[in-house]
Design a protein around this motif. Structure first.
Motif, PDB file in Angstrom:
ATOM      1  N   LYS A  94     -60.655  45.977  86.890  1.00  0.00           N
ATOM      2  CA  LYS A  94     -60.086  44.690  87.315  1.00  0.00           C
ATOM      3  C   LYS A  94     -59.041  44.216  86.306  1.00  0.00           C
ATOM      4  CE  LYS A  94     -64.042  42.955  89.912  1.00  0.00           C
ATOM      5  NZ  LYS A  94     -65.144  41.971  89.914  1.00  0.00           N
ATOM      6  N   GLN A  95     -59.340  44.353  85.022  1.00  0.00           N
ATOM      7  CA  GLN A  95     -58.384  43.952  83.982  1.00  0.00           C
ATOM      8  C   GLN A  95     -57.115  44.799  84.066  1.00  0.00           C
ATOM      9  OE1 GLN A  95     -60.440  44.268  80.239  1.00  0.00           O
ATOM     10  NE2 GLN A  95     -61.618  42.384  80.565  1.00  0.00           N
ATOM     11  N   GLN A  96     -57.287  46.103  84.292  1.00  0.00           N
ATOM     12  CA  GLN A  96     -56.133  46.992  84.416  1.00  0.00           C
ATOM     13  C   GLN A  96     -55.266  46.598  85.614  1.00  0.00           C
ATOM     14  OE1 GLN A  96     -55.108  49.589  82.355  1.00  0.00           O
ATOM     15  NE2 GLN A  96     -56.637  48.698  80.984  1.00  0.00           N
ATOM     16  N   ILE A  97     -55.901  46.273  86.739  1.00  0.00           N
ATOM     17  CA  ILE A  97     -55.172  45.861  87.938  1.00  0.00           C
ATOM     18  C   ILE A  97     -54.435  44.556  87.681  1.00  0.00           C
ATOM     19  CG2 ILE A  97     -55.458  45.041  90.313  1.00  0.00           C
ATOM     20  CD1 ILE A  97     -57.743  47.106  90.581  1.00  0.00           C
ATOM     21  N   GLU A  98     -55.086  43.605  87.029  1.00  0.00           N
ATOM     22  CA  GLU A  98     -54.446  42.323  86.716  1.00  0.00           C
ATOM     23  C   GLU A  98     -53.242  42.523  85.799  1.00  0.00           C
ATOM     24  OE1 GLU A  98     -57.430  39.759  85.078  1.00  0.00           O
ATOM     25  OE2 GLU A  98     -58.522  39.603  86.978  1.00  0.00           O
ATOM     26  N   GLN A  99     -53.407  43.377  84.786  1.00  0.00           N
ATOM     27  CA  GLN A  99     -52.300  43.639  83.866  1.00  0.00           C
ATOM     28  C   GLN A  99     -51.140  44.304  84.592  1.00  0.00           C
ATOM     29  OE1 GLN A  99     -53.902  45.888  80.578  1.00  0.00           O
ATOM     30  NE2 GLN A  99     -54.934  44.096  79.692  1.00  0.00           N
ATOM     31  N   LYS A 100     -51.447  45.240  85.486  1.00  0.00           N
ATOM     32  CA  LYS A 100     -50.399  45.933  86.234  1.00  0.00           C
ATOM     33  C   LYS A 100     -49.674  44.954  87.148  1.00  0.00           C
ATOM     34  CE  LYS A 100     -49.516  49.783  89.335  1.00  0.00           C
ATOM     35  NZ  LYS A 100     -50.107  50.846  90.139  1.00  0.00           N
ATOM     36  N   THR A 101     -50.444  44.103  87.841  1.00  0.00           N
ATOM     37  CA  THR A 101     -49.844  43.105  88.729  1.00  0.00           C
ATOM     38  C   THR A 101     -48.948  42.156  87.941  1.00  0.00           C
ATOM     39  OG1 THR A 101     -51.804  43.226  90.139  1.00  0.00           O
ATOM     40  CG2 THR A 101     -50.359  41.350  90.460  1.00  0.00           C
ATOM     41  N   LEU A 102     -49.432  41.704  86.806  1.00  0.00           N
ATOM     42  CA  LEU A 102     -48.644  40.806  85.965  1.00  0.00           C
ATOM     43  C   LEU A 102     -47.359  41.480  85.495  1.00  0.00           C
ATOM     44  CD1 LEU A 102     -48.493  38.050  84.546  1.00  0.00           C
ATOM     45  CD2 LEU A 102     -49.752  39.069  82.644  1.00  0.00           C
ATOM     46  N   LYS A 103     -47.464  42.738  85.092  1.00  0.00           N
ATOM     47  CA  LYS A 103     -46.286  43.476  84.623  1.00  0.00           C
ATOM     48  C   LYS A 103     -45.291  43.656  85.762  1.00  0.00           C
ATOM     49  CE  LYS A 103     -45.005  47.468  81.896  1.00  0.00           C
ATOM     50  NZ  LYS A 103     -45.456  48.650  81.194  1.00  0.00           N
ATOM     51  N   GLU A 104     -45.784  43.953  86.990  1.00  0.00           N
ATOM     52  CA  GLU A 104     -44.893  44.105  88.137  1.00  0.00           C
ATOM     53  C   GLU A 104     -44.176  42.789  88.433  1.00  0.00           C
ATOM     54  OE1 GLU A 104     -47.386  45.582  91.273  1.00  0.00           O
ATOM     55  OE2 GLU A 104     -47.257  47.653  90.566  1.00  0.00           O
ATOM     56  N   LYS A 105     -44.873  41.668  88.347  1.00  0.00           N
ATOM     57  CA  LYS A 105     -44.253  40.364  88.581  1.00  0.00           C
ATOM     58  C   LYS A 105     -43.161  40.095  87.541  1.00  0.00           C
ATOM     59  CE  LYS A 105     -48.098  38.018  90.840  1.00  0.00           C
ATOM     60  NZ  LYS A 105     -49.096  36.954  90.739  1.00  0.00           N
ATOM     61  N   GLN A 106     -43.450  40.405  86.284  1.00  0.00           N
ATOM     62  CA  GLN A 106     -42.463  40.206  85.226  1.00  0.00           C
ATOM     63  C   GLN A 106     -41.237  41.079  85.470  1.00  0.00           C
ATOM     64  OE1 GLN A 106     -44.640  41.032  81.630  1.00  0.00           O
ATOM     65  NE2 GLN A 106     -45.325  38.911  81.400  1.00  0.00           N
ATOM     66  N   THR A 107     -41.464  42.310  85.896  1.00  0.00           N
ATOM     67  CA  THR A 107     -40.351  43.219  86.166  1.00  0.00           C
ATOM     68  C   THR A 107     -39.496  42.680  87.314  1.00  0.00           C
ATOM     69  OG1 THR A 107     -41.707  45.081  85.450  1.00  0.00           O
ATOM     70  CG2 THR A 107     -39.739  45.603  86.706  1.00  0.00           C
ATOM     71  N   LYS A 108     -40.128  42.173  88.372  1.00  0.00           N
ATOM     72  CA  LYS A 108     -39.387  41.604  89.511  1.00  0.00           C
ATOM     73  C   LYS A 108     -38.574  40.385  89.065  1.00  0.00           C
ATOM     74  CE  LYS A 108     -42.336  43.079  93.323  1.00  0.00           C
ATOM     75  NZ  LYS A 108     -43.246  42.651  94.395  1.00  0.00           N
TER      76      LYS A 108
END
Length: 129
Positions: A94-108
């Motif tokens: 869950k933490q990995q998914i949250e970090q990935k989602t957050l990173k994708e949002k920052q990239t966008k």
């Protein structure tokens, strides 16, 4: 009774002057004291054997029950450990998914910000010289 001897003489008793065996008891007669003592001793030994055997069987059952209980406890501990590890792994994912989602949002957001900067759509027209 007179018994013939191998030397030709007659003997009046059994060899070595042993007493004659008692006559067989009549039917319905009480057993002798020695016979009753032998029967009692044999009964006591058999009773002792049965008691010892019952005790050994009881100990064997208790041992088997204890081994079953310990085996069940070991299985329970394994299941609890497995649940704990599964929970930890799930939390980690869950933490990995949250970090990935957050990173994708920052990239966008970074891409949008970069696209927001005015970029020339074409090269400026050449000037005459």
């Amino acid at each position: 009774t007179k018994l013939p001897s191998i030397h030709g003489g007659n003997l009046t008793s059994l060899p070595m002057d042993l007493p004659e065996p008692p006559p067989p008891p009549e039917k319905g007669a009480q057993p002798t004291v020695a016979l009753q003592a032998a029967i009692d001793e044999a009964y006591n030994r058999y009773s002792s054997f049965l008691t010892t055997r019952a005790t050994a069987e009881q100990r064997a059952r208790q041992y088997a029950e204890e081994q079953t209980y310990l085996s069940e406890q070991a299985e329970l501990l394994k299941r609890e450990e497995s649940k704990r590890r599964l929970g930890e792994m799930s939390e980690y994912l869950k933490q990995q998914i949250e970090q990935k989602t957050l990173k994708e949002k920052q990239t966008k957001l970074e891409r949008k910000a970069y696209k927001g900067v005015a970029q020339p759509s074409a090269l400026p027209a050449p000037t005459a010289r």
